[in-house]
Scaffold this motif. Structure first.
Motif, mmCIF file in Angstrom:
data_model
loop_
_atom_site.group_PDB
_atom_site.id
_atom_site.type_symbol
_atom_site.label_atom_id
_atom_site.label_comp_id
_atom_site.label_asym_id
_atom_site.label_seq_id
_atom_site.Cartn_x
_atom_site.Cartn_y
_atom_site.Cartn_z
ATOM 1 N N ALA A 52 0.826 -1.211 0.000
ATOM 2 C CA ALA A 52 0.000 0.000 0.000
ATOM 3 C C ALA A 52 0.859 1.258 0.000
ATOM 4 N N VAL A 53 1.875 1.294 0.862
ATOM 5 C CA VAL A 53 2.677 2.506 0.990
ATOM 6 C C VAL A 53 3.551 2.714 -0.250
ATOM 7 N N GLN A 54 3.917 1.639 -0.935
ATOM 8 C CA GLN A 54 4.686 1.803 -2.164
ATOM 9 C C GLN A 54 3.883 2.514 -3.255
ATOM 10 N N MET A 55 2.578 2.565 -3.118
ATOM 11 C CA MET A 55 1.763 3.301 -4.080
ATOM 12 C C MET A 55 1.782 4.807 -3.828
ATOM 13 N N LEU A 56 2.358 5.219 -2.709
ATOM 14 C CA LEU A 56 2.324 6.623 -2.314
ATOM 15 C C LEU A 56 3.645 7.304 -2.669
ATOM 16 N N ASN A 57 3.844 7.595 -3.924
ATOM 17 C CA ASN A 57 5.054 8.309 -4.327
ATOM 18 C C ASN A 57 5.033 9.722 -3.742
ATOM 19 N N PHE A 58 6.170 10.141 -3.178
ATOM 20 C CA PHE A 58 6.289 11.475 -2.598
ATOM 21 C C PHE A 58 7.364 12.255 -3.360
ATOM 22 N N THR A 249 -6.607 -2.825 12.490
ATOM 23 C CA THR A 249 -6.196 -1.434 12.294
ATOM 24 C C THR A 249 -5.200 -1.328 11.145
ATOM 25 N N GLY A 250 -4.231 -2.228 11.106
ATOM 26 C CA GLY A 250 -3.239 -2.217 10.039
ATOM 27 C C GLY A 250 -3.844 -2.488 8.681
ATOM 28 N N LEU A 251 -4.762 -3.427 8.615
ATOM 29 C CA LEU A 251 -5.399 -3.761 7.336
ATOM 30 C C LEU A 251 -6.256 -2.604 6.831
ATOM 31 N N VAL A 252 -7.039 -2.010 7.717
ATOM 32 C CA VAL A 252 -7.879 -0.872 7.319
ATOM 33 C C VAL A 252 -7.005 0.289 6.853
ATOM 34 N N THR A 253 -5.920 0.538 7.581
ATOM 35 C CA THR A 253 -4.999 1.600 7.176
ATOM 36 C C THR A 253 -4.429 1.331 5.789
ATOM 37 N N VAL A 256 -7.091 1.969 3.120
ATOM 38 C CA VAL A 256 -7.344 3.401 2.928
ATOM 39 C C VAL A 256 -6.197 4.035 2.141
ATOM 40 N N LEU A 257 -4.969 3.681 2.486
ATOM 41 C CA LEU A 257 -3.816 4.253 1.789
ATOM 42 C C LEU A 257 -3.821 3.873 0.309
ATOM 43 N N ALA A 258 -4.043 2.576 0.035
ATOM 44 C CA ALA A 258 -4.001 2.103 -1.350
ATOM 45 C C ALA A 258 -5.257 2.493 -2.128
ATOM 46 N N GLY A 259 -6.401 2.508 -1.457
ATOM 47 C CA GLY A 259 -7.649 2.735 -2.157
ATOM 48 C C GLY A 259 -8.055 4.189 -2.284
ATOM 49 N N PHE A 260 -7.514 5.044 -1.421
ATOM 50 C CA PHE A 260 -7.926 6.450 -1.443
ATOM 51 C C PHE A 260 -6.744 7.423 -1.507
ATOM 52 N N VAL A 261 -5.825 7.309 -0.562
ATOM 53 C CA VAL A 261 -4.726 8.270 -0.478
ATOM 54 C C VAL A 261 -3.819 8.177 -1.702
ATOM 55 N N LEU A 312 -9.706 0.887 -6.780
ATOM 56 C CA LEU A 312 -10.037 -0.544 -6.802
ATOM 57 C C LEU A 312 -8.797 -1.396 -6.989
ATOM 58 N N ALA A 313 -7.899 -0.959 -7.858
ATOM 59 C CA ALA A 313 -6.662 -1.705 -8.070
ATOM 60 C C ALA A 313 -5.850 -1.780 -6.786
ATOM 61 N N GLY A 314 -5.789 -0.667 -6.055
ATOM 62 C CA GLY A 314 -5.059 -0.663 -4.794
ATOM 63 C C GLY A 314 -5.665 -1.593 -3.769
ATOM 64 N N VAL A 315 -6.984 -1.571 -3.654
ATOM 65 C CA VAL A 315 -7.676 -2.451 -2.705
ATOM 66 C C VAL A 315 -7.457 -3.915 -3.075
ATOM 67 N N ILE A 316 -7.561 -4.216 -4.366
ATOM 68 C CA ILE A 316 -7.329 -5.592 -4.817
ATOM 69 C C ILE A 316 -5.891 -6.016 -4.502
ATOM 70 N N GLY A 317 -4.951 -5.104 -4.758
ATOM 71 C CA GLY A 317 -3.554 -5.421 -4.486
ATOM 72 C C GLY A 317 -3.299 -5.713 -3.022
ATOM 73 N N VAL A 318 -3.855 -4.904 -2.141
ATOM 74 C CA VAL A 318 -3.702 -5.140 -0.708
ATOM 75 C C VAL A 318 -4.316 -6.487 -0.328
ATOM 76 N N GLY A 319 -5.516 -6.764 -0.863
ATOM 77 C CA GLY A 319 -6.186 -8.016 -0.536
ATOM 78 C C GLY A 319 -5.403 -9.234 -1.002
#
Length: 351
Positions: A52-58, A249-253, A256-261, A312-319
């Motif tokens: 999930a966090v790897q999807m968050l390029n800064f 908590t970790g899974l929901v986080t 959220v990170l992969a699916g929204f942020v 959706l792609a992020g959520v699927i990836g996390v799952g």
């Protein structure tokens, strides 16, 4: 820092694949020792969180971005052997499902992003923990330093791969300077994410952090004018301290990170992409074998809304990552339990 197909020639890519396969085999054996009642339930979650966090390029510099590699985080939370497996699972999911990182370059990516970062980070972390005061703050400080050094180390290893098997004629000095320079900056972002995550987990459940074991000094009692160690209290049964709350908590986080942020992540090329484009390393890049995947480029095929498609792609990836990772680590944990039972039975029979 995902290396695509075509950057490194076939012989060197194959050799890297052999190295990666050997390291994964060693890690599978080592992880059986690390995956106890505390780390086993969290290992799959750590893999999903890294995905999930790897999807968050800064953003790190003009026109360049970076993202978490995750080796330091995984090694400190669940152990170095398990950490190698966590990042390897992420890289495999990204390469096969999302066309991120070449398939023929999978060995290069595992050696670079999973093995190098984990080994360097854990060695730095353990060295610092031995000399720093034994406290939660020291764990966080050591995590920061370990993470910040692991990223330029990975950049250096890529440069060595390129020096031996690069498919383009570019000065190795220019590649090294550009790669290490930009990844020092990316390492700072990696260190911030790693230190914040480790610090947060240590604050609520230090017993679950592999790198924080033995954190507390024994209680001292004054007896006859001398300080002596107080008798150790019997540890609470593991089952009595449920991992469920932290796991949820970790899974929901992660979701959220992969699916929204992730929609708000920097769209600039990452460090390797930027250097490759500027220096001409990418002139022989090959199309990814999974380019037609329904999830290629972190979007769901045929969904035109970019926000919905990426989410959706992020959520699927996390799952997928949490299921794959948890399945592997559950099997290793079960194997350890079976081996321990067999050893105990053999010892009993010999008596």
């Amino acid at each position: 820092m995902h290396v695509p197909d075509g950057f490194i020639n076939a012989p060197v890519s194959a050799a890297a694949g052999v190295v990666a396969a050997g390291a994964v085999a060693v890690s599978l054996r080592g992880a059986r020792r690390e995956l106890d009642e505390r780390t086993a339930p969290l290992a799959g979650l750590v893999a999903a969180f890294i995905f999930a966090v790897q999807m968050l390029n800064f953003p790190v510099a003009a026109g360049t971005s970076g993202h978490l590699l995750g080796g330091a985080l995984a090694a400190i939370l669940v152990g170095p052997y398990t950490g190698v497996l966590c990042v390897s699972v992420v890289l495999l999911m990204q390469g096969v499902l999302f066309a991120d990182g070449g398939l023929t370059a999978l060995g290069v990516n595992i050696t670079d992003m999973a093995i190098t970062t984990t080994v360097v980070a854990y060695l730095v972390f353990r060295g610092l923990v031995k000399v720093l005061p034994r406290s939660r703050r020291s764990i966080t400080v050591a995590s920061f330093a370990a993470a910040v050094l692991s990223v330029p180390a990975a950049a250096l290893v890529f440069t060595l791969f390129y020096a031996v098997g690069g498919t383009t004629d570019v000065s190795i000095g220019k590649v090294a300077t550009a790669m290490i320079g930009v990844h020092v900056l990316i390492g700072i972002g990696e260190a911030v994410i790693t230190a914040l995550t480790v610090g947060a987990v240590v604050a609520v459940r230090p017993d679950l952090v592999y790198g924080a074991r033995g954190l507390h000094r024994p209680l001292k009692l004054k007896v006859g004018g001398k300080l002596v160690d107080a008798p150790a209290a019997a540890p609470a049964p593991v089952a009595a301290r449920s991992h469920r709350k932290l796991w949820i908590t970790g899974l929901v986080t992660s979701l959220v990170l992969a699916g929204f942020v992730s929609f708000y992540a920097s769209a600039n090329p990452d460090g390797l992409e930027k250097v490759a484009h500027d220096k001409g390393i990418d002139s022989k890049t090959k199309e990814h074998a999974a380019a037609d995947s329904p999830l290629a480029d972190y979007g769901v095929k045929d969904i035109t809304d970019a926000r919905l498609s990426g989410g959706l792609a992020g959520v699927i990836g996390v799952g997928v990552t949490v299921v794959a990772g948890s399945g592997i680590f559950w099997a290793l944990r079960r194997r350890r339990t079976s081996d321990a039972a067999s050893t105990e039975l053999t010892a009993t029979e010999s008596v």
